[in-house]
Scaffold this motif. Structure first.
Motif, PDB file in Angstrom:
ATOM      1  N   LEU A 160       0.863  -1.176   0.000  1.00 31.75           N
ATOM      2  CA  LEU A 160       0.000   0.000   0.000  1.00 31.75           C
ATOM      3  C   LEU A 160       0.905   1.234   0.000  1.00 31.75           C
ATOM      4  O   LEU A 160       1.767   1.380   0.867  1.00 31.75           O
ATOM      5  CB  LEU A 160      -0.897  -0.022   1.240  1.00 31.75           C
ATOM      6  CG  LEU A 160      -2.150   0.814   1.211  1.00 31.75           C
ATOM      7  CD1 LEU A 160      -3.055   0.417   0.045  1.00 31.75           C
ATOM      8  CD2 LEU A 160      -2.918   0.647   2.512  1.00 31.75           C
ATOM      9  N   TYR A 161       0.714   2.109  -0.991  1.00 28.10           N
ATOM     10  CA  TYR A 161       1.592   3.260  -1.211  1.00 28.10           C
ATOM     11  C   TYR A 161       0.854   4.557  -0.895  1.00 28.10           C
ATOM     12  O   TYR A 161      -0.194   4.840  -1.480  1.00 28.10           O
ATOM     13  CB  TYR A 161       2.072   3.242  -2.666  1.00 28.10           C
ATOM     14  CG  TYR A 161       2.907   4.414  -3.091  1.00 28.10           C
ATOM     15  CD1 TYR A 161       4.027   4.800  -2.371  1.00 28.10           C
ATOM     16  CD2 TYR A 161       2.593   5.126  -4.232  1.00 28.10           C
ATOM     17  CE1 TYR A 161       4.806   5.862  -2.780  1.00 28.10           C
ATOM     18  CE2 TYR A 161       3.367   6.197  -4.652  1.00 28.10           C
ATOM     19  CZ  TYR A 161       4.468   6.548  -3.919  1.00 28.10           C
ATOM     20  OH  TYR A 161       5.236   7.604  -4.323  1.00 28.10           O
ATOM     21  N   PHE A 162       1.401   5.315   0.048  1.00 29.70           N
ATOM     22  CA  PHE A 162       0.877   6.627   0.393  1.00 29.70           C
ATOM     23  C   PHE A 162       1.780   7.652  -0.279  1.00 29.70           C
ATOM     24  O   PHE A 162       2.727   8.148   0.324  1.00 29.70           O
ATOM     25  CB  PHE A 162       0.861   6.822   1.915  1.00 29.70           C
ATOM     26  CG  PHE A 162      -0.115   5.937   2.630  1.00 29.70           C
ATOM     27  CD1 PHE A 162      -1.366   6.411   2.981  1.00 29.70           C
ATOM     28  CD2 PHE A 162       0.220   4.631   2.941  1.00 29.70           C
ATOM     29  CE1 PHE A 162      -2.268   5.597   3.644  1.00 29.70           C
ATOM     30  CE2 PHE A 162      -0.676   3.810   3.599  1.00 29.70           C
ATOM     31  CZ  PHE A 162      -1.927   4.291   3.948  1.00 29.70           C
ATOM     32  N   ALA A 202      -2.549  11.974   1.119  1.00 31.45           N
ATOM     33  CA  ALA A 202      -3.011  10.620   1.426  1.00 31.45           C
ATOM     34  C   ALA A 202      -2.852  10.322   2.912  1.00 31.45           C
ATOM     35  O   ALA A 202      -3.702   9.663   3.519  1.00 31.45           O
ATOM     36  CB  ALA A 202      -2.243   9.591   0.588  1.00 31.45           C
ATOM     37  N   SER A 222      -6.049  -3.860   3.861  1.00 30.10           N
ATOM     38  CA  SER A 222      -5.778  -2.450   3.565  1.00 30.10           C
ATOM     39  C   SER A 222      -6.198  -1.563   4.734  1.00 30.10           C
ATOM     40  O   SER A 222      -5.511  -0.595   5.067  1.00 30.10           O
ATOM     41  CB  SER A 222      -6.515  -2.011   2.297  1.00 30.10           C
ATOM     42  OG  SER A 222      -5.992  -2.675   1.180  1.00 30.10           O
ATOM     43  N   GLU A 235       6.762  10.117   1.936  1.00 34.78           N
ATOM     44  CA  GLU A 235       5.969   9.040   1.343  1.00 34.78           C
ATOM     45  C   GLU A 235       6.161   7.765   2.152  1.00 34.78           C
ATOM     46  O   GLU A 235       7.200   7.577   2.787  1.00 34.78           O
ATOM     47  CB  GLU A 235       6.399   8.818  -0.113  1.00 34.78           C
ATOM     48  CG  GLU A 235       6.152  10.034  -0.977  1.00 34.78           C
ATOM     49  CD  GLU A 235       6.529   9.806  -2.428  1.00 34.78           C
ATOM     50  OE1 GLU A 235       5.792  10.276  -3.289  1.00 34.78           O
ATOM     51  OE2 GLU A 235       7.559   9.157  -2.694  1.00 34.78           O
ATOM     52  N   ALA A 244      -3.666   0.689   6.958  1.00 30.07           N
ATOM     53  CA  ALA A 244      -3.878   2.117   7.241  1.00 30.07           C
ATOM     54  C   ALA A 244      -3.780   2.378   8.744  1.00 30.07           C
ATOM     55  O   ALA A 244      -3.236   3.404   9.169  1.00 30.07           O
ATOM     56  CB  ALA A 244      -5.238   2.564   6.705  1.00 30.07           C
ATOM     57  N   GLU A 249      -5.300   9.502  -1.970  1.00 31.62           N
ATOM     58  CA  GLU A 249      -5.505   8.386  -1.057  1.00 31.62           C
ATOM     59  C   GLU A 249      -4.495   7.288  -1.360  1.00 31.62           C
ATOM     60  O   GLU A 249      -3.822   7.316  -2.392  1.00 31.62           O
ATOM     61  CB  GLU A 249      -6.930   7.856  -1.145  1.00 31.62           C
ATOM     62  CG  GLU A 249      -7.324   7.370  -2.521  1.00 31.62           C
ATOM     63  CD  GLU A 249      -8.790   6.981  -2.583  1.00 31.62           C
ATOM     64  OE1 GLU A 249      -9.095   6.048  -3.343  1.00 31.62           O
ATOM     65  OE2 GLU A 249      -9.600   7.593  -1.891  1.00 31.62           O
ATOM     66  N   ALA A 250      -4.404   6.327  -0.466  1.00 29.04           N
ATOM     67  CA  ALA A 250      -3.440   5.238  -0.635  1.00 29.04           C
ATOM     68  C   ALA A 250      -3.857   4.359  -1.815  1.00 29.04           C
ATOM     69  O   ALA A 250      -5.045   4.134  -2.053  1.00 29.04           O
ATOM     70  CB  ALA A 250      -3.375   4.408   0.633  1.00 29.04           C
TER      71      ALA A 250
END
Length: 172
Positions: free
Chosen positions: A27-29, A101, A135, A114, A139, A35-36
């Motif tokens: 999961l990439y912020f 995000a 997910s 990031e 988060a 958003e992610a």
């Protein structure tokens, strides 16, 4: 902006012999997204996985190599009997605007950087990120990390030498 913390000992160790690599999802912020999003992280697999030779996710392929990457294991309780472990890779980048995000999950924190988060396993350093429930737990792991990061910077504001960020959160 306070000085960046010293670099802690990395959690990833390079594989001695590279036989194959595979793409695992994380999961990439990112600073450019609202958003992610799911991201493909190239991961090197050793011929035999053991305590000394683990999977090696190449976070640099997404975050770049201009700034150091801080890694932290974060544990999130799923229910009273079980939990998820995540590997959070954070790159502080003062040249970027505040990450929108991250503002969605921690509204009061203004972070210029990031994050990539991947699920950790019992025997493996990283696993493929699954569906929606993972997910949400990821988060939560990022929220725990960001709150610890903000508290760390507030505690050491104005000091010349800042100790490294923690390498594990929630393993009490």
């Amino acid at each position: 902006m306070p000085p960046s913390p010293q670099r802690a000992h990395p959690l990833r160790t390079p594989c001695p012999v590279v036989q194959k690599s595979r793409v695992l999802r994380g999961l990439y912020f990112g600073s450019s997204s609202m958003e992610a999003v799911q991201a493909d992280v190239v991961t090197i697999f050793p011929p035999v996985e053991n305590a000394l030779s683990k999977r090696f996710p190449l976070f640099e392929s997404i975050l770049g190599t201009m700034y150091p990457i801080h890694e932290c294991c974060v544990r999130v309780d799923r229910d009273h009997r079980s939990h998820y472990d995540f590997l959070v890779a954070f790159q502080e980048r003062p040249d970027l605007p505040p990450n929108k995000a991250l503002a969605h999950i921690v509204p009061h924190a203004s972070i210029c950087g990031e994050i990539i988060v991947m699920r950790s396993g019992v025997r493996c350093l990283v696993l493929d990120m699954g569906g929606h429930m993972l997910s949400e737990s990821a988060a939560t792991a990022v929220r725990k990390f960001v709150l610890k990061y903000v508290a760390h910077h507030a505690q050491h504001r104005g000091k010349r030498k800042v100790p490294p960020l923690p390498s594990a959160i929630g393993f009490d």
